[in-house]
Design a protein around this motif. Structure first.
Motif, PDB file in Angstrom:
ATOM      1  N   THR A 115      -6.157 -12.022   3.211  1.00  0.00           N
ATOM      2  CA  THR A 115      -7.311 -12.920   3.333  1.00  0.00           C
ATOM      3  C   THR A 115      -8.449 -12.463   2.430  1.00  0.00           C
ATOM      4  OG1 THR A 115      -6.707 -13.380   5.639  1.00  0.00           O
ATOM      5  CG2 THR A 115      -8.945 -13.961   4.953  1.00  0.00           C
ATOM      6  N   HIS A 116      -8.678 -11.159   2.408  1.00  0.00           N
ATOM      7  CA  HIS A 116      -9.704 -10.586   1.528  1.00  0.00           C
ATOM      8  C   HIS A 116      -9.427 -10.926   0.065  1.00  0.00           C
ATOM      9  CE1 HIS A 116     -12.047  -7.441  -0.556  1.00  0.00           C
ATOM     10  NE2 HIS A 116     -10.912  -7.079  -1.132  1.00  0.00           N
ATOM     11  N   ILE A 117      -8.212 -10.726  -0.373  1.00  0.00           N
ATOM     12  CA  ILE A 117      -7.869 -10.969  -1.778  1.00  0.00           C
ATOM     13  C   ILE A 117      -7.942 -12.452  -2.102  1.00  0.00           C
ATOM     14  CG2 ILE A 117      -5.971 -10.872  -3.460  1.00  0.00           C
ATOM     15  CD1 ILE A 117      -5.192  -8.195  -2.245  1.00  0.00           C
ATOM     16  N   ARG A 118      -7.577 -13.281  -1.144  1.00  0.00           N
ATOM     17  CA  ARG A 118      -7.626 -14.739  -1.384  1.00  0.00           C
ATOM     18  C   ARG A 118      -9.043 -15.200  -1.721  1.00  0.00           C
ATOM     19  NH1 ARG A 118      -6.743 -19.591   3.066  1.00  0.00           N
ATOM     20  NH2 ARG A 118      -6.787 -21.319   1.571  1.00  0.00           N
ATOM     21  N   PHE A 119     -10.036 -14.651  -1.031  1.00  0.00           N
ATOM     22  CA  PHE A 119     -11.402 -15.135  -1.203  1.00  0.00           C
ATOM     23  C   PHE A 119     -12.269 -14.279  -2.128  1.00  0.00           C
ATOM     24  CE2 PHE A 119     -10.103 -17.071   2.856  1.00  0.00           C
ATOM     25  CZ  PHE A 119     -10.388 -18.400   2.569  1.00  0.00           C
ATOM     26  N   SER A 159      -3.314   1.768   7.085  1.00  0.00           N
ATOM     27  CA  SER A 159      -4.326   1.163   6.230  1.00  0.00           C
ATOM     28  C   SER A 159      -3.679   0.354   5.110  1.00  0.00           C
ATOM     29  CB  SER A 159      -5.219   2.253   5.621  1.00  0.00           C
ATOM     30  OG  SER A 159      -6.193   1.698   4.770  1.00  0.00           O
ATOM     31  N   SER A 160      -4.124  -0.893   4.960  1.00  0.00           N
ATOM     32  CA  SER A 160      -3.695  -1.742   3.854  1.00  0.00           C
ATOM     33  C   SER A 160      -4.812  -1.755   2.823  1.00  0.00           C
ATOM     34  CB  SER A 160      -3.404  -3.169   4.353  1.00  0.00           C
ATOM     35  OG  SER A 160      -2.259  -3.190   5.182  1.00  0.00           O
ATOM     36  N   LYS A 161      -4.570  -1.129   1.679  1.00  0.00           N
ATOM     37  CA  LYS A 161      -5.616  -0.908   0.679  1.00  0.00           C
ATOM     38  C   LYS A 161      -5.601  -1.997  -0.385  1.00  0.00           C
ATOM     39  CE  LYS A 161      -5.073   4.089   1.272  1.00  0.00           C
ATOM     40  NZ  LYS A 161      -3.954   3.969   2.245  1.00  0.00           N
ATOM     41  N   CYS A 162      -6.788  -2.454  -0.749  1.00  0.00           N
ATOM     42  CA  CYS A 162      -6.907  -3.456  -1.803  1.00  0.00           C
ATOM     43  C   CYS A 162      -6.724  -2.773  -3.165  1.00  0.00           C
ATOM     44  CB  CYS A 162      -8.271  -4.142  -1.749  1.00  0.00           C
ATOM     45  SG  CYS A 162      -8.499  -5.357  -3.074  1.00  0.00           S
ATOM     46  N   SER A 205       0.825  -1.209   0.000  1.00  0.00           N
ATOM     47  CA  SER A 205       0.000   0.000   0.000  1.00  0.00           C
ATOM     48  C   SER A 205       0.862   1.263   0.000  1.00  0.00           C
ATOM     49  CB  SER A 205      -0.934   0.013   1.208  1.00  0.00           C
ATOM     50  OG  SER A 205      -1.850  -1.056   1.158  1.00  0.00           O
ATOM     51  N   CYS A 206       1.866   1.304   0.861  1.00  0.00           N
ATOM     52  CA  CYS A 206       2.690   2.508   0.994  1.00  0.00           C
ATOM     53  C   CYS A 206       3.752   2.609  -0.093  1.00  0.00           C
ATOM     54  CB  CYS A 206       3.362   2.538   2.367  1.00  0.00           C
ATOM     55  SG  CYS A 206       2.212   2.601   3.746  1.00  0.00           S
ATOM     56  N   GLU A 207       4.245   1.456  -0.562  1.00  0.00           N
ATOM     57  CA  GLU A 207       5.344   1.420  -1.524  1.00  0.00           C
ATOM     58  C   GLU A 207       6.511   2.252  -1.019  1.00  0.00           C
ATOM     59  OE1 GLU A 207       3.883   2.480  -5.368  1.00  0.00           O
ATOM     60  OE2 GLU A 207       2.809   0.577  -5.617  1.00  0.00           O
ATOM     61  N   GLY A 208       6.801   2.119   0.227  1.00  0.00           N
ATOM     62  CA  GLY A 208       7.878   2.861   0.865  1.00  0.00           C
ATOM     63  C   GLY A 208       7.732   2.743   2.366  1.00  0.00           C
ATOM     64  N   PRO A 209       8.367   3.620   3.141  1.00  0.00           N
ATOM     65  CA  PRO A 209       8.243   3.573   4.595  1.00  0.00           C
ATOM     66  C   PRO A 209       6.794   3.757   5.037  1.00  0.00           C
ATOM     67  CG  PRO A 209      10.053   4.995   3.939  1.00  0.00           C
ATOM     68  CD  PRO A 209       9.291   4.680   2.692  1.00  0.00           C
ATOM     69  N   CYS A 210       6.375   3.009   6.045  1.00  0.00           N
ATOM     70  CA  CYS A 210       5.014   3.122   6.569  1.00  0.00           C
ATOM     71  C   CYS A 210       4.970   4.117   7.718  1.00  0.00           C
ATOM     72  CB  CYS A 210       4.515   1.755   7.055  1.00  0.00           C
ATOM     73  SG  CYS A 210       4.349   0.524   5.760  1.00  0.00           S
ATOM     74  N   SER A 211       3.796   4.667   7.969  1.00  0.00           N
ATOM     75  CA  SER A 211       3.599   5.582   9.090  1.00  0.00           C
ATOM     76  C   SER A 211       2.388   5.142   9.894  1.00  0.00           C
ATOM     77  CB  SER A 211       3.403   7.021   8.590  1.00  0.00           C
ATOM     78  OG  SER A 211       2.278   7.092   7.736  1.00  0.00           O
ATOM     79  N   CYS A 234     -10.352  -1.380   2.410  1.00  0.00           N
ATOM     80  CA  CYS A 234      -9.063  -1.284   3.087  1.00  0.00           C
ATOM     81  C   CYS A 234      -9.165  -1.973   4.448  1.00  0.00           C
ATOM     82  CB  CYS A 234      -8.607   0.163   3.237  1.00  0.00           C
ATOM     83  SG  CYS A 234      -9.747   1.214   4.159  1.00  0.00           S
ATOM     84  N   PHE A 235      -8.026  -2.356   4.986  1.00  0.00           N
ATOM     85  CA  PHE A 235      -7.988  -3.176   6.196  1.00  0.00           C
ATOM     86  C   PHE A 235      -6.908  -2.668   7.142  1.00  0.00           C
ATOM     87  CE2 PHE A 235      -9.656  -5.493   2.656  1.00  0.00           C
ATOM     88  CZ  PHE A 235     -10.741  -6.167   3.167  1.00  0.00           C
ATOM     89  N   SER A 236      -7.070  -3.004   8.419  1.00  0.00           N
ATOM     90  CA  SER A 236      -6.115  -2.532   9.425  1.00  0.00           C
ATOM     91  C   SER A 236      -4.854  -3.376   9.476  1.00  0.00           C
ATOM     92  CB  SER A 236      -6.771  -2.517  10.813  1.00  0.00           C
ATOM     93  OG  SER A 236      -7.175  -3.831  11.194  1.00  0.00           O
TER      94      SER A 236
END
Length: 207
Positions: free
Chosen positions: A140-144, A122-125, A87-93, A131-133
């Motif tokens: 898991t969301h993407i798997r199903f 936030s981890s965005k699909c 999601s961040c494609e770099g350092p996370c905050s 998006c997920f925490s």
């Protein structure tokens, strides 16, 4: 190979195993991020999954790679492969503690190592608007819900598979609940109302 330009430094890029990825020419003004992109072109990891080490110093993306290499003096940089955040494609905050953005700040289960809380990242699909925490929740969301992409080499499946193996072995870790007041979109179909009272009314109406 063409001769070096004035002030250019030729650097050998190695993995921690000692295997050579290639040779990069580092010039004045070149940032660490640009160097990472050059390393990817040589067959190295994606820039978001690289941590570069010169001597005893970990290079920061916006800093001058040239200065770090010139100061270190050995002409060698080591690449450490880290688990990048898609999601961040770099350092996370983390919005909960506002600590300095960094790689590896948020673990796979959404917990910030600075404040030990979840919900500040936030981890965005990439395939829909959800998006997920935690990255575990996103995997898991993407798997199903996005099976074609998940099984079609469009997504990293190793993380979730490793999590499942740990769980089946009896030593698995599970995502923690995000902090109160975060990720409220899930309570109202993804459309965040103006304030919490509106959310409560909407929930009560549905119930």
């Amino acid at each position: 190979m063409a001769s070096l330009m004035a002030d250019e430094v030729e650097v050998t890029v190695r993995r921690l195993s000692g295997n050579v990825i290639g040779v990069v020419r580092v010039h004045p003004g070149m940032t660490t991020w640009t160097l990472k992109e050059a390393i990817e072109c040589l067959g190295g990891p994606a820039p978001t999954e690289q941590q570069l080490v010169a001597g005893l110093e970990i290079l920061v993306d916006d800093d001058s790679a040239y200065d770090a290499v010139a100061e270190e003096g050995s002409g060698t940089i080591f690449v450490v492969t880290v688990q990048g955040c898609p999601s961040c494609e770099g350092p996370c905050s983390c919005s909960l503690c506002n600590c300095e953005p960094q790689f590896g700040l948020i673990d796979y289960y959404g917990v910030c190592k600075g404040c030990t809380k979840a919900g500040g990242h936030s981890s965005k699909c990439p395939f829909c608007r959800q998006c997920f925490s935690s990255l575990c929740g996103l995997d898991t969301h993407i798997r199903f819900l996005h099976e074609v992409e998940y099984h079609g080499n469009e997504w990293n499946t190793k993380r979730l598979n490793a999590h499942i193996r740990k769980r089946e072995a009896g030593n698995g870790v599970f995502p923690v609940m995000p902090e109160e007041g975060t990720f409220l979109e899930a309570r109202c179909g993804g459309l965040l109302p103006a304030d919490e009272s509106t959310i409560e009314v909407a929930v009560a109406t549905v119930s």
